[in-house]
Structure formats: C-alpha cells, structure tokens
Design an enzyme around this catalytic site. Structure first.
Site, short mmCIF file in Angstrom:
data_model
loop_
_atom_site.label_atom_id
_atom_site.label_comp_id
_atom_site.label_asym_id
_atom_site.label_seq_id
_atom_site.Cartn_x
_atom_site.Cartn_y
_atom_site.Cartn_z
N GLU A 98 0.86 -1.19 0.00
CA GLU A 98 0.00 0.00 0.00
C GLU A 98 0.89 1.24 0.00
O GLU A 98 2.05 1.19 0.45
CB GLU A 98 -0.91 -0.08 1.25
CG GLU A 98 -1.93 0.99 1.42
CD GLU A 98 -2.91 1.19 0.27
OE1 GLU A 98 -2.45 1.58 -0.82
OE2 GLU A 98 -4.12 1.02 0.47
N ASP A 99 0.37 2.35 -0.51
CA ASP A 99 1.16 3.58 -0.50
C ASP A 99 1.10 4.28 0.86
O ASP A 99 2.11 4.69 1.40
CB ASP A 99 0.73 4.54 -1.63
CG ASP A 99 -0.77 4.83 -1.64
OD1 ASP A 99 -1.52 4.26 -0.81
OD2 ASP A 99 -1.21 5.63 -2.48
N ASP A 102 -4.21 5.77 6.09
CA ASP A 102 -4.74 7.02 6.63
C ASP A 102 -5.77 6.65 7.71
O ASP A 102 -5.38 6.36 8.84
CB ASP A 102 -5.35 7.80 5.45
CG ASP A 102 -5.81 9.19 5.82
OD1 ASP A 102 -5.12 9.87 6.58
OD2 ASP A 102 -6.88 9.60 5.32
N PHE A 153 -1.37 16.12 3.96
CA PHE A 153 -1.73 15.46 2.70
C PHE A 153 -0.49 15.47 1.83
O PHE A 153 0.05 16.53 1.50
CB PHE A 153 -2.91 16.15 2.01
CG PHE A 153 -3.47 15.27 0.93
CD1 PHE A 153 -4.39 14.28 1.23
CD2 PHE A 153 -3.02 15.38 -0.38
CE1 PHE A 153 -4.86 13.41 0.25
CE2 PHE A 153 -3.48 14.52 -1.36
CZ PHE A 153 -4.41 13.54 -1.05
N ARG A 166 1.90 12.16 -9.21
CA ARG A 166 2.40 10.81 -8.95
C ARG A 166 3.86 10.64 -9.34
O ARG A 166 4.58 9.83 -8.78
CB ARG A 166 1.58 9.77 -9.72
CG ARG A 166 0.18 9.56 -9.23
CD ARG A 166 -0.39 8.29 -9.84
NE ARG A 166 -1.84 8.23 -9.78
CZ ARG A 166 -2.55 7.85 -8.72
NH1 ARG A 166 -1.94 7.51 -7.62
NH2 ARG A 166 -3.87 7.80 -8.77
P1 IMP Z 1 -7.67 5.09 4.21
O1 IMP Z 1 -8.74 4.12 3.85
O2 IMP Z 1 -8.23 6.32 4.85
O3 IMP Z 1 -6.56 4.49 5.04
O4 IMP Z 1 -7.10 5.65 2.85
C1 IMP Z 1 -6.02 5.13 2.20
C2 IMP Z 1 -5.97 5.67 0.81
O5 IMP Z 1 -6.31 7.07 0.77
C3 IMP Z 1 -4.55 5.60 0.28
O6 IMP Z 1 -4.32 4.37 -0.36
C4 IMP Z 1 -4.49 6.76 -0.66
O7 IMP Z 1 -4.99 6.40 -1.94
C5 IMP Z 1 -5.42 7.79 -0.05
N1 IMP Z 1 -4.68 8.77 0.77
C6 IMP Z 1 -4.75 8.92 2.11
N2 IMP Z 1 -3.94 9.92 2.53
C7 IMP Z 1 -3.33 10.38 1.41
C8 IMP Z 1 -2.34 11.40 1.20
O8 IMP Z 1 -1.85 12.09 2.11
N3 IMP Z 1 -1.97 11.59 -0.09
C9 IMP Z 1 -2.46 10.86 -1.13
N4 IMP Z 1 -3.36 9.90 -0.97
C10 IMP Z 1 -3.80 9.65 0.29
#
Ligand code: IMP
Length: 178
Positions: A98-99, A102, A153, A166
């Site tokens: 995963e990248d 959050d 962010f 990206r």
């Molecule tokens: P979560 O379900 O809230 O954990 O969201 C995870 C996904 O939200 C990541 O895989 C990203 O695609 C996106 N995301 C969350 N924070 C960021 C950020 O700071 N920059 C870019 N994408 C983010």
C-alpha cells in the site's frame, strides 16, 4: 486552486535507502518462500516497482484496485474492489503493498476480504502511515512500514492529488491555495 509543494518530507535518496532496507527485511523474513506481492493500484506502483527489485527472492506479482466512495481526500470506509487479483491466494504467503494508511478503512476491508481466501499468511507493507488519522473501526496492522508521518496530505512517489503529482521523485506536502 494553486497546488504547491510546501515541504519535501522524503527525498528520492532517502526513499531509495529505506526501500532497500524494507526489501532486505522481507528477504530475510520470507527466506525459502515465494511471496505473492499484491500491489494496491494506483498509488503503490512506484513504491512496489522499487521494492520488489530490493527483494532477493522469487516472487509472484499481482494487482488489485479499490475505490472508496466520497471525496478525494477523505476515505468513507465504503470500499469496493474495482479490479481483483488474478492469482488464487490459497496457501500463498501474501504481502499487500500500500502507498499510505490514513483512516485504515481501505486496508481493513482489503485484509478482511483477502483473508477469506485462505492465504498461508497475509502481511501488509506500506510506504507511509498517518497513525493520528486512524479510525477506531480500523483493525489494520502494518507489518512493514517505510515512514510514520504527521497529519499532512502528501503527494509524489506514486501518491496523487486528483490524479496529479504521482511522478514526483520525492514525497512532499501538498499545499492548496486560492
Ligand atoms: P484510508 O482508507 O483512509 O486508510 O485511505 C487510504 C488511501 O487514501 C490511500 O491508499 C491513498 O490512496 C489515499 N490517501 C490517504 N492519505 C493520502 C495522502 O496524504 N496523499 C495521497 N493519498 C492519500
């Protein structure tokens, strides 16, 4: 809206070094095995491309794509699989790449869903983590982590804002101005 990078959090050189360390750790932990790397599209592609080349083991590679309903900077927790993996996970040692984690809701859903397919093991590797943003419903455990960051962010090295940034070689904080 003007988009600027207000701060470089991790340079290309710093990321390269950290990715090599993660690859070495995975190589050690999966010695004698052939892990199936599941890359979560699209944000993890750059990280995964570098990471798999830092793993000194035979690996298999597959991709999954999820979408979260809601606006583009906040996860709603309602996740659907847009593109599923092609490989069977049964009996495999799966590592989800995963990248960024959050709220943790996307990965919570993904781990639960993939666990039902009976992998031998299922671990999570994420480049970034924002622990302060975690929702209580999240049950995510990040087994391999690049960096823990504050509530910014961030974009670059695969991460986007509205599909942009990206291809930046570094991870930076995005600032939006009128
Ligand atoms: P979560 O379900 O809230 O954990 O969201 C995870 C996904 O939200 C990541 O895989 C990203 O695609 C996106 N995301 C969350 N924070 C960021 C950020 O700071 N920059 C870019 N994408 C983010």
């Amino acid at each position: 809206m003007k988009e600027t990078i207000s701060q470089v959090l991790f340079s290309a050189e710093q990321i390269h070094k950290r990715v090599e360390e993660l690859g070495a750790q995975i190589t050690q932990d999966y010695k004698g095995k052939e892990p199936l790397i599941v890359v979560v599209l699209k944000g993890s592609t750059i990280f995964a491309a570098d990471l798999i080349r830092a793993i000194g083991l035979p690996i298999r590679l597959d991709f999954i794509s999820t979408s979260s309903y809601g606006n583009s900077t906040e996860s709603s927790g309602v996740v659907k699989i847009l593109k599923d993996v092609e490989e069977s996970l049964e009996g495999k040692d799966v590592i989800i790449i995963e990248d960024i984690v959050d709220t943790g809701l996307t990965l919570t859903y993904l781990v639960r869903t993939l666990q039902l397919r009976n992998p031998a093991s299922l671990k999570v590797c994420s480049l970034l983590d924002k622990p302060s943003r975690r929702k209580p419903e999240s049950t995510v455990k990040v087994d391999y982590l690049g960096y823990s960051i504050d509530d910014h962010f961030v974009v670059g090295y695969g991460l986007d804002y509205a599909s942009r940034h990206r291809n930046l070689p570094y991870v930076g904080v995005l600032k939006l101005e009128q």
